[in-house]
Design an enzyme around this catalytic site. Structure first.
Site, short mmCIF file in Angstrom:
data_model
loop_
_atom_site.label_atom_id
_atom_site.label_comp_id
_atom_site.label_asym_id
_atom_site.label_seq_id
_atom_site.Cartn_x
_atom_site.Cartn_y
_atom_site.Cartn_z
N TRP A 80 6.47 -109.46 11.83
CA TRP A 80 5.25 -109.48 12.60
C TRP A 80 4.20 -108.70 12.04
O TRP A 80 3.43 -108.04 13.04
CB TRP A 80 5.53 -109.39 14.23
N ASP A 326 -5.39 -138.64 31.44
CA ASP A 326 -5.61 -137.97 32.85
C ASP A 326 -6.97 -137.67 32.75
O ASP A 326 -7.67 -137.18 31.85
CB ASP A 326 -4.61 -136.80 32.62
N GLU A 380 -7.03 -142.92 34.30
CA GLU A 380 -6.70 -142.40 35.49
C GLU A 380 -8.11 -141.97 35.98
O GLU A 380 -8.77 -140.98 35.84
CB GLU A 380 -5.96 -141.22 35.59
#
Length: 670
Positions: A80, A326, A380
């Site tokens: 990392w 959605d 929707e």
């Protein structure tokens, strides 16, 4: 100039013809600007270039971060740490690239980007990554090297959705099992798919598939748009689920959340390159006031590239059969449609519509149907925007269906506010059939929305606490009897008037008790209400299985009879005082007695000369009713006077009962 078919079908839209035409012209101009000499499918190919890919004898990872000054790939392969051999190089136009030898990355390793910009830096999950996992202890998210993408062998690679009307079983993978935990793709495939098939549904709608950091968001706060949620399993296990569903003849669609994105920065797209405005609008326009999320900027070519590529990715890589979009209302309007009644046509054409979102819908629906002509595209949308579910070549936005969101709202309002004896049959029929003639809708009595914590399912509103004590067959209870009867009648009325498709949320078909509540601080991180208790429906001593049995017979009849493929629902009769309603669809006649106390003998339904047989009814003993109706009889209409006078079909109509009759071949005797 010839008006679009949308306007020719509805003269009320003529005053707004210029606005409607201009919206489509702007969308076409945007398409031409994006494509130049290419195709829409070619344009939607970002996932093939960006993200991490196995290249010839190595790896390549690319990203778009125009405000970044440096980007490092960090992970457990380099502890990392930011090292030069994992530093991306700038390609221009905000694009970055890193090419690595094959031994520099291994399957399963974790990684992220360390992104620098003027004045700051931060860890980022790559926007185009296809696999994200969460550490069980730290709860932090990381991208994961995934090298099995090409290993999966489809058993049903050529599956094509049929022209059957969609009978949709809305599902959530994680809460689809009985145990108090997150369930998996494999468990859903093994245990739930067979239930859906046996219940007569032909389409599975999967919620919460793209990765989302907060489980309790129900999947509506997406962080990684190209990564199927790893909390349910691997990408290959999701593919196997879809493949086996296809083998059963079930289509599979997903909730697609392109209306907004989670604000999270490390694991989401928030301030991805140090700016708010890379993917989203800056300022108030870029924040949804009710959802605590960021709103996409559909005017940016790069954002359209990202979202349209996302559509192609799910359709091609996972072979999904379509989407339920959605939050379409939120996308359409600058004010997200909040607090607006939409009572007149002018409300849709008053300058409050986001043209960039309109252009996106045009492009998205055109892309979907170019890739898969039989794919489903469902909106929707609550405002009732004219043209939303009308084909593009007719002047519409190209959705195949919109959700009939007024229907479940009507049922809830009726139960909450109107005593049973005052239910108005004329109003009921109007509410169930109200839609534009040039569009199709997905009708439903309730979805997941009505089941969420803070609300109640239909069955719980009808029975409340009595469900805890009186659902055994040997425990008579008038409240439960009422709830059982109305639950079946409301579903039968909803599906038989459905405007082209029908939806049910998993478990609601058998009256799943209580509500849905995901683990959160307020409930002690409990999974008690984030599961489905299938044992209730399977237990022969409980009434739940009666509701499930009725739903199964109803859905199998709807499918076998092709009921919803017959578009016209013909009203025959309603009586406000008696609470009787009758209508037909094709060769089938539906008769309801919603009266809570009065049964009627030889009740006359005005019809043409004909004869009928009862196919099934809600009062059957095998469905928990009182068996007051004789299915064996053949019913003939009778004239009120002379042979040429009005004919009536005389029926015995028990209180709180719905009947389905089929018209029989009839030869008049001279």
């Amino acid at each position: 100039m010839k008006l679009p078919q949308l306007i020719r079908n509805d003269s009320g839209l003529e005053p707004f013809a210029s606005v409607i035409t201009e919206r489509m012209n702007i969308a076409r101009q945007k398409e031409a600007e994006l494509l130049k000499n290419g195709s829409l499918i070619d344009f939607a190919s970002g996932h093939l270039w960006f993200g991490l890919h196995k290249a010839n004898q190595g790896w390549v990872i690319r990203d778009w971060a125009p405000n970044a000054t440096r980007i490092y790939m960090v992970g457990d392969f380099n502890d990392w740490q930011e090292t030069e051999d994992y530093r991306l190089r700038a390609l221009g136009n905000g694009d970055w690239e890193l090419i690595l030898e094959e031994d520099k990355l291994r399957h399963g390793q974790l990684y992220a980007f360390s992104v620098y910009w003027i004045g700051g830096n931060g860890k980022r999950i790559p926007a185009w990554c296809k696999r994200v996992v969460q550490d069980d202890h730290t709860k932090l998210f990381s991208a994961q090297v995934w090298d099995h993408e090409k290993d999966f062998e489809w058993q049903h690679p050529d599956y094509i959705r049929t022209d059957e009307a969609p009978l949709i079983y809305e599902s959530h993978i994680g809460m689809a099992g009985e145990e108090e935990r997150v369930h998996t793709y494999n468990e859903f495939r093994e245990h739930v798919l067979p239930r859906i098939k046996a219940a007569g549904y032909n389409t599975v709608q999967l919620m919460a598939i793209p990765e989302h950091p907060y489980y309790g968001s129900f999947g509506y706060h997406v962080s990684s748009f190209f990564a199927p949620s790893s909390r349910f399993g691997t990408p290959e296990e999701l593919k196997q689920l879809i493949d086996e569903a296809h083998g059963m003849g079930l289509s599979v669609i997903i909730d697609l959340v392109h209306s907004h994105a989670v604000k999270n920065e490390e694991e989401g797209l928030g301030k991805y390159d140090g700016t708010r405005f890379q993917f989203f609008h800056d300022g108030p326009r870029g924040e949804h006031p009710a959802w605590d999320s960021f709103c996409f900027n559909y005017g940016k070519d790069e954002v359209l590239h990202f979202l349209l590529s996302n559509i192609r990715y799910w359709l091609e890589n996972f072979k999904f059969d379509g989407f339920r979009f959605d939050g379409v209302t939120s996308m359409l309007y600058f004010d997200h449609g909040l607090g607006k009644a939409f009572t007149q046509y002018a409300d849709y054409f008053d300058g409050g519509v986001d043209q960039e979102a309109v252009s996106y819908f045009y492009l998205a629906n055109k892309l979907i149907h170019e890739l898969k002509p039989k794919a489903l595209s469902i909106a929707e949308e609550v405002s009732g925007m004219p043209g939303l579910a009308t084909p593009i070549d007719m002047g519409g936005y190209g959705f195949d269906y919109r959700m009939a969101m007024g229907v479940p709202d009507f049922w809830i309002k009726l139960i909450k506010e109107v005593p049973d004896e005052h239910w108005d049959m004329g109003q009921l029929f109007y509410e169930l059939t109200a839609k534009r003639l040039d569009e199709k809708v997905v009708s439903y009595a309730e979805s997941h929305d009505q089941a969420l914590v803070g609300d109640k399912t239909l069955i719980f509103r009808l029975m409340d606490k009595e469900m805890y004590f009186s659902m055994r067959k040997d425990q008579p209870n008038l409240i439960v009897d009422r709830g059982m009867a109305l639950h079946k009648m409301m579903r039968l009325a909803t599906v038989t008037t459905a405007g082209g498709a029908y939806l049910n949320f998993m478990g609601n078909e058998f009256g799943h008790p209580e509500w849905i509540d995901f683990p959160r601080e307020g409930n002690g991180w409990s999974y008690k209400h984030a599961r489905r208790q299938w044992n209730l429906a399977d237990n022969p001593d409980l009434r739940y299985h009666w509701l499930g049995d009725f739903d199964r017979e109803m859905m199998q009849w709807v499918r076998q009879s092709c009921l919803l493929e017959t578009p016209e629902v013909v009203w025959h009769f309603d009586n406000k005082e008696d609470q009787i309603l009758s209508y037909s669809r094709g060769e089938f006649l539906m008769v309801f007695n919603f009266n809570p106390t009065r049964s009627f003998t030889d009740y006359g339904i005005p019809l043409e000369s004909s004869k009928y047989r009862i196919l099934f009814h809600t009062d059957a003993g095998c469905f928990g009713g009182q068996d007051r109706v004789d299915k064996q009889m053949t019913y003939y209409t009778r004239p009120a006077g002379s042979l040429g006078s009005q004919h009536y079909l005389n029926l015995y109509l028990p209180a709180r009962t719905g009947l389905v009759l089929k018209k029989q071949a009839f030869k008049r005797v001279r």
